[in-house]
Write an enzyme that holds these catalytic residues in place. Structure first.
Site, PDB file in Angstrom:
ATOM      1  N   GLU A  33       2.826  -1.916  -7.092  1.00 15.45           N
ATOM      2  CA  GLU A  33       3.299  -0.951  -6.105  1.00 15.45           C
ATOM      3  C   GLU A  33       3.805  -1.754  -4.911  1.00 15.45           C
ATOM      4  O   GLU A  33       3.378  -2.874  -4.678  1.00 15.45           O
ATOM      5  CB  GLU A  33       2.159  -0.030  -5.655  1.00 15.45           C
ATOM      6  CG  GLU A  33       1.263  -0.590  -4.531  1.00 15.45           C
ATOM      7  CD  GLU A  33       0.443  -1.820  -4.928  1.00 15.45           C
ATOM      8  OE1 GLU A  33       0.245  -2.027  -6.141  1.00 15.45           O
ATOM      9  OE2 GLU A  33       0.012  -2.575  -4.033  1.00 15.45           O
TER      10      GLU A  33
ATOM     11  N   LYS B 286       1.131 -12.922   0.820  1.00 14.16           N
ATOM     12  CA  LYS B 286       0.967 -12.128  -0.410  1.00 14.16           C
ATOM     13  C   LYS B 286       1.110 -12.950  -1.685  1.00 14.16           C
ATOM     14  O   LYS B 286       0.512 -12.647  -2.704  1.00 14.16           O
ATOM     15  CB  LYS B 286       1.948 -10.961  -0.417  1.00 14.16           C
ATOM     16  CG  LYS B 286       1.590  -9.910   0.625  1.00 14.16           C
ATOM     17  CD  LYS B 286       2.010  -8.534   0.206  1.00 14.16           C
ATOM     18  CE  LYS B 286       1.412  -7.472   1.121  1.00 14.16           C
ATOM     19  NZ  LYS B 286       2.024  -7.497   2.484  1.00 14.16           N
TER      20      LYS B 286
ATOM     21  N   SER C 268       0.412 -13.731   9.446  1.00 15.36           N
ATOM     22  CA  SER C 268       0.474 -13.397   8.019  1.00 15.36           C
ATOM     23  C   SER C 268       1.872 -13.535   7.425  1.00 15.36           C
ATOM     24  O   SER C 268       2.013 -13.761   6.229  1.00 15.36           O
ATOM     25  CB  SER C 268      -0.054 -11.983   7.797  1.00 15.36           C
ATOM     26  OG  SER C 268       0.618 -11.058   8.628  1.00 15.36           O
TER      27      SER C 268
END
Ligand SMILES: *Cc1c(COP(=O)(O)O)cnc(C)c1O
Length: 399
Positions: free
Chosen positions: A111, A89, A377
């Site tokens: 968010e 991310k 990930s």
């Protein structure tokens, strides 16, 4: 066929920008400027330097030899779990914070569901000295204490959301509401390849560093720059989009996306949005949405908070309907078992999201000489409670 976004912001029939009028100016401004800013050599240099020295890129492409023996193929893991803050991310939040500054914004909103995107956003806001407000559902705040504490230590304000199920969808609604009230000074950092155009394309481009590195690393390690299979998990679709990006038009490469089946695709407790396959609009984008007969969005369920989203990025909706990707639904149990398997075979504890990509390995039929690249990930630190609870339970039941 063109699998990328067109000039109107559509991937085939999916995508677009379905937004309230008050946001037109902001979204239009972003749409007109993002490509130019991202192409600017000074921007590129700053982005690349931070990815290298701050995030720790390039991440390794690790040949997983014992996993390879188990599944009968050459399996490589793209180690996004080794990034600063523990997942992919941060690639996107670094990109967007640099973009926000060039657009003259002073205030950042985001968010978050499990808190991973919130932590990645709070991190880059600390790095650049920007005001940061993170919307998070009350339910998620209660189950993700550590990430809330991290965000607060990083200087972000975590605003509890009490509407709906008090989870990710509701936090996203609240962030959009904030953006509507503060359109001029605020940039909204969306955490995945979702939302109105240009977000899905912009986030995919920031994450495309994953496949750019895979190409170079495979060339060095295998003598060819393409694998036979690329595999990744899909929540909104950003780590998967980054993994596929530079191979979308290379038909030698088979693309496999794992979505979270929860307790089973037909159980009513699932987040397998593509398998359920109903078209609708969510958070500004036309895509597949989990909804009932009246078009009301239904609550998704997955053991993995990062995959627990009732929509799917429009790129992935299009890749699925055109048959470019094979979409595999992986249940909670299959993912948890895959997490334990990777831990015991390779000494790597994966994020529960990433374990859904691993859970698809057992559903594939590989030839022994084939090369598989699977994107890990994120790392599993945040999921230890879930793992411990599950493995204690399975031990007690004797299975
Ligand atoms: C958030 C998250 C995901 C899901 O998001 P995508 O946008 O689909 O990539 C997957 N893995 C990890 C580790 C995450 O934190």
């Amino acid at each position: 066929m063109d699998y990328n976004v067109n000039s109107e912001g559509y991937y085939g029939e999916f995508g677009g920008a379905y937004i309230p009028e008050i946001l037109y100016g902001n979204v239009k401004n972003l749409r007109e400027r993002y490509l130019e800013i991202m192409a600017d050599p000074e921007f590129r240099a700053e982005f690349d330097n931070l990815l290298r020295d701050y995030v720790g890129r390039p991440t390794p492409l690790y040949y997983a030899s014992r996993l390879s023996v188990k599944y009968g193929a050459h399996i490589y893991l793209k180690r996004e779990d080794l990034n600063h803050t523990g997942a992919h991310k941060i690639n996107n939040t670094i990109g967007q914070i640099l973009l926000a500054r060039r657009m003259g914004k002073s205030r950042i909103i985001a968010e978050t569901g499990a808190g991973q995107h919130g932590v990645a956003t709070a991190t880059v806001c600390a790095l650049k000295g920007m005001e940061c407000i993170v919307y998070m559902g009350e339910t998620d705040i209660a189950r993700q204490r550590l990430n809330v504490q991290k965000m607060e230590m990083l200087g972000a304000e975590v605003r509890p959301v009490t509407s709906g199920n008090k989870t990710l969808k509701d936090a996203t609604n609240e962030a959009i509401r904030d953006w509507c009230c503060n359109p001029s000074d605020t940039h909204y950092i969306i955490g995945s390849t979702v939302g109105p155009h240009p977000y899905p394309d912009m986030v995919a481009r920031f994450q495309s560093v994953i496949s750019a590195e895979i190409k170079k690393q495979l060339m060095r390690q295998e003598g060819r720059e393409y694998p036979d299979y690329l595999m990744a998990c899909v929540g909104g679709g950003s780590n998967c989009a980054g993994t596929f990006y530079h191979y979308l038009d290379d038909m030698r490469v088979k693309l496999v996306a794992s979505e979270a089946a929860g307790l089973g695709v037909d159980s009513g407790e699932t987040a397998a949005t593509i398998h359920l396959g109903k078209r609708g609009i969510i958070h500004g984008s036309r895509t597949f949405v989990m909804q009932d007969e009246d078009g009301q969005i239904t609550e998704p369920y997955s053991v993995s908070a990062g995959l627990d989203y009732p929509g799917i990025g429009p790129m992935h909706a299009n890749l699925a309907v055109t048959g470019r990707t094979r979409v595999v639904a992986v249940t909670d149990e299959e993912a948890l078992d895959a997490a334990m398997e990777l831990t015991r075979l390779e000494g790597i504890i994966p994020a529960i999201e990433s374990a859904h990509a691993l859970g698809a390995l057992g559903k594939m039929e590989f030839h022994p000489e084939e090369v598989v690249v699977l994107t890990l990930s994120g790392r599993g630190d945040k999921d230890m409670e879930t793992f411990v609870e599950y493995f204690n339970k399975t031990r007690q039941s004797g299975s």
